[in-house]
Write a protein that holds these residues in place. Structure first.
Motif, short mmCIF file in Angstrom:
data_model
loop_
_atom_site.label_atom_id
_atom_site.label_comp_id
_atom_site.label_asym_id
_atom_site.label_seq_id
_atom_site.Cartn_x
_atom_site.Cartn_y
_atom_site.Cartn_z
N ASP A 80 0.83 -1.20 0.00
CA ASP A 80 0.00 0.00 0.00
C ASP A 80 0.87 1.26 0.00
N LEU A 81 1.18 1.78 -1.18
CA LEU A 81 2.01 2.97 -1.27
C LEU A 81 1.30 4.18 -0.68
N LYS A 82 0.00 4.30 -0.89
CA LYS A 82 -0.74 5.45 -0.35
C LYS A 82 -0.62 5.53 1.17
N GLY A 83 -0.69 4.39 1.83
CA GLY A 83 -0.56 4.35 3.28
C GLY A 83 0.82 4.80 3.74
N ILE A 84 1.84 4.41 3.02
CA ILE A 84 3.21 4.81 3.34
C ILE A 84 3.36 6.32 3.17
N ILE A 85 2.89 6.84 2.04
CA ILE A 85 2.96 8.28 1.76
C ILE A 85 2.24 9.04 2.88
N SER A 86 1.05 8.61 3.21
CA SER A 86 0.25 9.28 4.24
C SER A 86 0.98 9.29 5.58
N PHE A 87 1.57 8.16 5.95
CA PHE A 87 2.29 8.06 7.23
C PHE A 87 3.44 9.07 7.29
N TYR A 88 4.24 9.14 6.23
CA TYR A 88 5.41 10.01 6.26
C TYR A 88 5.06 11.48 6.02
N GLN A 89 3.89 11.76 5.45
CA GLN A 89 3.45 13.15 5.34
C GLN A 89 3.03 13.68 6.71
N LYS A 90 2.43 12.82 7.52
CA LYS A 90 1.95 13.22 8.84
C LYS A 90 3.06 13.18 9.89
N ASN A 91 4.02 12.29 9.70
CA ASN A 91 5.07 12.05 10.68
C ASN A 91 6.29 12.89 10.34
N LEU A 92 6.35 14.10 10.83
CA LEU A 92 7.40 15.03 10.43
C LEU A 92 8.75 14.74 11.08
N THR A 93 8.78 13.81 12.03
CA THR A 93 10.05 13.49 12.68
C THR A 93 10.74 12.30 12.02
N GLU A 94 10.05 11.61 11.14
CA GLU A 94 10.64 10.44 10.47
C GLU A 94 10.74 10.68 8.98
N ASP A 95 11.86 10.22 8.42
CA ASP A 95 12.09 10.35 6.99
C ASP A 95 12.00 8.99 6.32
#
Length: 160
Positions: A80-95
């Motif tokens: 699920d690429l969309k889920g990964i994108i969403s997670f890292y867009q919201k999680n500003l402390t993780e790259d």
């Protein structure tokens, strides 16, 4: 933050038979230094082209194959690429570092916060080119010159 990391020659070539068309020790060292201790994302074919999990990194392998398995504690199979994108867009402390291949770059370019591009001097032979993209959406923030390539770091411009 979503960071795209790649190397390409003067014709935007990025691959040959799911491998790099060149072998530049300093460029490989840059990749290692940049991604060590980080989360990286590969498409299945790019991952298989590398042939082994990269040490000291959390590797996500994106595939549509529901039964694809890699038995390694640092490798996670994702569908699920969309889920990964969403997670890292919201999680500003993780790259997350998006590391190829072409289809993965195409799908993630619209979401990239940063681009890290190694511009390889010369023209090589291969079969995979980086997708067309608009660099005017990004600001150059740093450039490092090497004998055989230049690394340029870009940050997405803020939208008003």
């Amino acid at each position: 933050m979503i960071k795209l990391l790649w190397a390409m020659d003067e014709n935007n070539l990025i691959g040959n038979d799911n491998r790099l068309p060149w072998h530049l020790k300093a460029e490989l060292q840059h990749f290692k230094t940049t991604t060590i201790g980080q989360t990286i994302l590969f498409g299945r074919l790019t991952y298989e082209g590398i042939g082994t999990p990269l040490p000291n990194r959390k590797t996500l392998v994106l595939t549509t194959q529901q039964n694809y398995v890699v038995n390694h504690p640092d490798v996670k199979i994702v569908n699920d690429l969309k889920g990964i994108i969403s997670f890292y867009q919201k999680n500003l402390t993780e790259d997350i570092y998006i590391c190829g291949g072409k289809k993965i770059y195409e799908a993630t370019l619209p979401y990239a916060d940063e681009l890290i591009i190694s511009y390889i001097k010369g023209i090589y032979v291969g079969d995979t080119y980086f997708p067309t993209f608009d660099l005017t959406e990004f600001t150059l923030i740093k450039s490092i010159k090497f004998e055989q390539f230049v690394i340029k770091y870009y940050k997405r411009k803020e939208h008003n």
